[in-house]
Scaffold this active site. Structure first.
Site, short mmCIF file in Angstrom:
data_model
loop_
_atom_site.label_atom_id
_atom_site.label_comp_id
_atom_site.label_asym_id
_atom_site.label_seq_id
_atom_site.Cartn_x
_atom_site.Cartn_y
_atom_site.Cartn_z
N MET A 28 0.84 -1.20 0.00
CA MET A 28 0.00 0.00 0.00
C MET A 28 0.88 1.25 0.00
O MET A 28 0.39 2.36 0.26
CB MET A 28 -0.94 0.00 1.21
CG MET A 28 -1.91 -1.18 1.18
SD MET A 28 -3.43 -0.85 2.06
CE MET A 28 -2.80 -0.60 3.71
N HIS A 32 8.96 1.39 3.57
CA HIS A 32 10.02 1.41 4.58
C HIS A 32 10.88 0.16 4.38
O HIS A 32 10.63 -0.64 3.46
CB HIS A 32 9.42 1.49 5.98
CG HIS A 32 8.36 0.45 6.26
ND1 HIS A 32 8.63 -0.89 6.27
CD2 HIS A 32 7.02 0.57 6.50
CE1 HIS A 32 7.52 -1.57 6.54
NE2 HIS A 32 6.53 -0.71 6.66
N GLY A 34 10.99 -2.59 5.80
CA GLY A 34 10.26 -3.87 5.81
C GLY A 34 9.80 -4.24 4.40
O GLY A 34 10.04 -5.34 3.90
N HIS A 35 9.15 -3.26 3.74
CA HIS A 35 8.75 -3.50 2.34
C HIS A 35 9.98 -3.82 1.48
O HIS A 35 9.94 -4.72 0.64
CB HIS A 35 8.11 -2.24 1.75
CG HIS A 35 6.84 -1.80 2.40
ND1 HIS A 35 6.75 -0.65 3.14
CD2 HIS A 35 5.60 -2.34 2.40
CE1 HIS A 35 5.51 -0.48 3.57
NE2 HIS A 35 4.78 -1.50 3.14
N ASP A 148 2.34 -9.08 9.16
CA ASP A 148 0.90 -9.30 9.02
C ASP A 148 0.66 -10.80 8.91
O ASP A 148 0.27 -11.32 7.86
CB ASP A 148 0.40 -8.56 7.77
CG ASP A 148 0.62 -7.06 7.88
OD1 ASP A 148 -0.20 -6.39 8.51
OD2 ASP A 148 1.66 -6.57 7.38
N GLN A 151 -2.69 -12.17 7.77
CA GLN A 151 -2.85 -11.93 6.32
C GLN A 151 -2.14 -13.02 5.52
O GLN A 151 -2.69 -13.59 4.58
CB GLN A 151 -2.27 -10.56 5.99
CG GLN A 151 -2.11 -10.28 4.53
CD GLN A 151 -1.67 -8.83 4.30
OE1 GLN A 151 -2.46 -7.92 4.46
NE2 GLN A 151 -0.43 -8.62 3.92
N SER A 183 6.23 0.08 10.33
CA SER A 183 4.88 0.12 9.76
C SER A 183 4.64 1.51 9.21
O SER A 183 5.10 2.51 9.80
CB SER A 183 3.84 -0.17 10.86
OG SER A 183 2.56 0.26 10.43
N ARG A 185 2.12 3.08 9.40
CA ARG A 185 1.27 3.80 10.37
C ARG A 185 2.05 4.34 11.57
O ARG A 185 1.49 5.13 12.33
CB ARG A 185 0.15 2.89 10.86
CG ARG A 185 -0.91 2.61 9.80
CD ARG A 185 -2.11 1.87 10.38
NE ARG A 185 -3.23 1.84 9.47
CZ ARG A 185 -3.57 0.79 8.70
NH1 ARG A 185 -2.84 -0.32 8.75
NH2 ARG A 185 -4.62 0.84 7.91
P1 AMP Z 1 1.43 -2.87 3.45
O1 AMP Z 1 2.00 -1.81 2.57
O2 AMP Z 1 1.28 -2.45 4.88
O3 AMP Z 1 0.19 -3.51 2.87
O4 AMP Z 1 2.52 -4.03 3.48
C1 AMP Z 1 2.97 -4.65 2.30
C2 AMP Z 1 3.75 -5.88 2.67
O5 AMP Z 1 4.89 -5.50 3.47
C3 AMP Z 1 2.93 -6.87 3.52
O6 AMP Z 1 3.21 -8.19 3.07
C4 AMP Z 1 3.45 -6.63 4.90
O7 AMP Z 1 3.34 -7.76 5.75
C5 AMP Z 1 4.92 -6.31 4.63
N1 AMP Z 1 5.48 -5.59 5.78
C6 AMP Z 1 4.96 -4.51 6.41
N2 AMP Z 1 5.72 -4.15 7.46
C7 AMP Z 1 6.76 -5.01 7.50
C8 AMP Z 1 7.89 -5.18 8.35
N3 AMP Z 1 8.12 -4.37 9.39
N4 AMP Z 1 8.77 -6.18 8.09
C9 AMP Z 1 8.55 -7.01 7.03
N5 AMP Z 1 7.49 -6.91 6.19
C10 AMP Z 1 6.62 -5.94 6.41
#
Ligand code: AMP
Length: 283
Positions: A28, A32, A34-35, A148, A151, A183, A185
Site C-alpha cells: 500500500m 520502509h 520492511g517493504h 501481518d 494476512q 509500519s 502507520r
Molecule cells: P502494506 O503496505 O502495509 O500492505 O505491506 C505490504 C507488505 O509488506 C505486507 O506483506 C506486509 O506484511 C509487509 N510488511 C509490512 N511491514 C513489514 C515489516 N516491518 N517487516 C517485514 N514486512 C513488512
C-alpha cells in the site's frame, strides 16, 4: 523501472517482458525497510520483479484511516528504482473496482478472528485485491511480511483452496532500533505514543524468553504480555492470542513448529500489531 497506471498497460508490459519467472510484492506504499526487504528478495529470486502500490479501499472499515493513510509516491518510486524493480503497478480505485464491481473472496473462519474480529470485512478486502493482482501479474512467487501474519495465513489458505499457481514466501519482521516493527502507520505516533508502543515488541520478547525457559501454557504467556501492556496507560489492548499457525484456533499449550503468538494494541488512535511465530508461514 516501467510504471504502469492502468490494467491494459500492465498486462502488455508483462507479456512483452517475456522472462522466465515473475516475482511480485503487493503493497500500500509509503515504503520502509520492511517493504524493501521483500523487494530485495523478490529481485534476487526472479527474472522480473513487479511491485504494486494500491491503497485498497475494500480492506478499510468505515471509521478507519483510508483517507489519511500516508502516501508519498515520488519517494516510493525512487526507492523502488534503486532496488532495480522492473515494473511498478499503480492502479487507481476505478481500475480495480470499476462501477458495478460485485465479486469478493472470503476465507471463512480465518477472517473472523484476531484482527478480523475488530476489523470486520478487512480480510475479505485483502483476499479480493490480492487474488485480482495475482490474476493480472501472474507471479510464480509472491512476497509477504510476517508482520501481518494473519494476512499471510489467509493468503496461503486462499492459494491452496483455489489452486493458484503461485508460491507464497513470508519474510521476517523488520524492526526499528527500539524494537518496534516498521509500519507505515508508525508516522501517526506522537513521541509519548511511540514510547508506549515499545511495550508491544517488549511483550513478545518476554513471551519468547518465557518459552526459552520452558513455559508452555498459553495462559501464562498471555498474562505476562497483559502485564507488560498495563505498564503504560496510553495502551488499550485489542487482543493477545496464542493460536495454531494454520487454523488460528486458540491453543492451551504452545506447539513447537505450529504456534502464533500475536497481539494488537491501540495507542491513541493508532492500531499496532506484532507477533512471534514458532514455525514457518511460507507455503
Ligand atoms: P502494506 O503496505 O502495509 O500492505 O505491506 C505490504 C507488505 O509488506 C505486507 O506483506 C506486509 O506484511 C509487509 N510488511 C509490512 N511491514 C513489514 C515489516 N516491518 N517487516 C517485514 N514486512 C513488512
Amino acid at each position: 523501472m516501467k510504471i504502469c497506471r492502468t490494467i491494459p498497460s500492465l498486462v502488455e508490459a508483462i507479456s512483452r517482458a517475456g522472462r522466465q519467472s515473475i516475482g511480485f510484492v503487493p503493497t500500500m506504499g509509503f515504503l520502509h525497510a520492511g517493504h524493501l526487504s521483500l523487494v530485495e528478495r523478490c529481485r534476487q529470486e526472479n527474472d522480473l520483479a513487479v511491485v504494486s502500490i494500491f491503497v485498497n479501499p475494500s480492506q478499510f472499515g468505515l471509521n478507519e484511516d483510508l483517507d489519511r493513510y500516508p502516501r508519498d509516491l515520488e519517494r516510493d518510486s525512487a526507492l523502488l528504482e534503486k532496488e532495480r524493480v522492473d515494473l511498478l503497478f499503480l492502479p487507481g480505485r476505478a481500475d480495480i473496482y470499476p462501477p458495478g464491481y460485485a465479486t469478493y473472496v472470503s476465507v471463512d473462519g480465518l477472517d473472523a478472528v484476531l484482527c478480523g474480529a475488530s476489523r470486520p470485512g478487512h480480510f475479505r478486502g485483502v483476499a479480493t485485491v490480492v487474488l485480482k493482482l495475482f490474476n493480472l501479474v501472474h507471479p510464480q512467487r509472491a512476497y509477504f511480511g510476517q508482520k501481518d501474519a494473519q494476512q499471510a495465513i489467509i493468503i496461503c489458505r486462499m492459494v491452496c483452496d483455489l489452486n493458484l499457481p503461485v508460491q507464497i514466501k513470508v519474510l521476517p519482521i523488520v524492526r526499528d532500533r527500539d524494537g518496534l516493527a516498521l509500519s507505515s502507520r508508525n508516522i501517526y505516533l506522537s513521541p509519548a505514543e511511540r514510547r508506549a508502543a515499545r511495550h508491544l515488541p517488549q511483550a513478545l520478547t518476554m513471551a519468547a524468553d518465557l518459552i526459552s525457559r520452558g513455559v508452555q501454557e498459553a495462559a501464562v504467556l498471555k498474562k505476562a504480555m497483559a502485564e507488560e501492556f498495563a505498564k503504560d496507560r496510553l495502551i488499550q489492548v485489542d487482543y493477545i492470542a496464542v493460536t495454531g499457525l494454520q487454523d488460528l484456533v486458540d491453543l492451551t499449550l504452545i506447539q513447537p513448529g505450529n504456534t502464533l503468538i500475536a497481539a494488537a494494541i491501540r495507542v491513541g488512535k493508532t492500531r499496532l500489531i506484532d507477533n512471534l511465530i514458532l514455525g514457518d508461514l511460507s507455503c
